[in-house]
Write a protein that holds these residues in place. Structure first.
Motif, PDB file in Angstrom:
ATOM      1  N   TRP A   1       0.826  -1.213   0.000  1.00  0.00           N
ATOM      2  CA  TRP A   1       0.000   0.000   0.000  1.00  0.00           C
ATOM      3  C   TRP A   1       0.857   1.258   0.000  1.00  0.00           C
ATOM      4  N   GLU A   2       1.828   1.308   0.883  1.00  0.00           N
ATOM      5  CA  GLU A   2       2.635   2.518   1.025  1.00  0.00           C
ATOM      6  C   GLU A   2       3.403   2.850  -0.244  1.00  0.00           C
ATOM      7  N   GLU A   3       3.858   1.836  -0.948  1.00  0.00           N
ATOM      8  CA  GLU A   3       4.662   2.049  -2.146  1.00  0.00           C
ATOM      9  C   GLU A   3       3.829   2.014  -3.415  1.00  0.00           C
ATOM     10  N   ASP A   4       2.508   1.826  -3.276  1.00  0.00           N
ATOM     11  CA  ASP A   4       1.608   1.702  -4.418  1.00  0.00           C
ATOM     12  C   ASP A   4       2.179   0.696  -5.413  1.00  0.00           C
ATOM     13  N   ALA A   5       2.626  -0.419  -4.880  1.00  0.00           N
ATOM     14  CA  ALA A   5       3.277  -1.465  -5.674  1.00  0.00           C
ATOM     15  C   ALA A   5       2.268  -2.187  -6.568  1.00  0.00           C
ATOM     16  N   ASP A   6       2.788  -3.066  -7.407  1.00  0.00           N
ATOM     17  CA  ASP A   6       1.935  -3.872  -8.283  1.00  0.00           C
ATOM     18  C   ASP A   6       0.852  -4.605  -7.509  1.00  0.00           C
ATOM     19  N   TRP A   7       1.131  -4.911  -6.258  1.00  0.00           N
ATOM     20  CA  TRP A   7       0.201  -5.678  -5.435  1.00  0.00           C
ATOM     21  C   TRP A   7      -0.893  -4.823  -4.811  1.00  0.00           C
ATOM     22  N   ALA A   8      -0.779  -3.502  -4.861  1.00  0.00           N
ATOM     23  CA  ALA A   8      -1.682  -2.612  -4.118  1.00  0.00           C
ATOM     24  C   ALA A   8      -3.151  -2.848  -4.449  1.00  0.00           C
ATOM     25  N   GLU A   9      -3.479  -3.015  -5.710  1.00  0.00           N
ATOM     26  CA  GLU A   9      -4.882  -3.205  -6.087  1.00  0.00           C
ATOM     27  C   GLU A   9      -5.432  -4.518  -5.528  1.00  0.00           C
ATOM     28  N   THR A  10      -4.657  -5.575  -5.601  1.00  0.00           N
ATOM     29  CA  THR A  10      -5.113  -6.866  -5.093  1.00  0.00           C
ATOM     30  C   THR A  10      -5.196  -6.847  -3.576  1.00  0.00           C
TER      31      THR A  10
END
Length: 78
Positions: free
Chosen positions: A58-67
């Motif tokens: 979440w903090e880094e708005d990484a590829d995983w953030a949406e999932t």
């Protein structure tokens, strides 16, 4: 920056959890509803590594953030 949409199964694998549909559904049912005041990463059922992964996503708005956000929503439903 292109975002990759990861399915729940990949997120559960990343978290070191069983990733088949029945296991994912059972996990969500077992841990729902997550109280609104509890941040997803602060939920008591995560180990330190899982919590750190979720927080960083979440903090880094990484590829995983949406999932991760989709998991958060799924765990808030009763």
């Amino acid at each position: 920056m292109e975002h990759v949409n990861h399915p729940f199964s990949e997120l559960f694998e990343q978290l070191g959890l069983p990733a088949d549909s029945a296991s994912i559904q059972a996990f969500i049912e077992t841990h729902s509803p997550l109280p609104e005041k509890t941040a997803l990463a602060d939920a008591p059922f995560w180990n330190a590594g899982q919590a750190a992964f979720l927080r960083n996503a979440w903090e880094e708005d990484a590829d995983w953030a949406e999932t991760v956000d989709q998991l958060n929503i799924a765990l808030r439903k009763s």
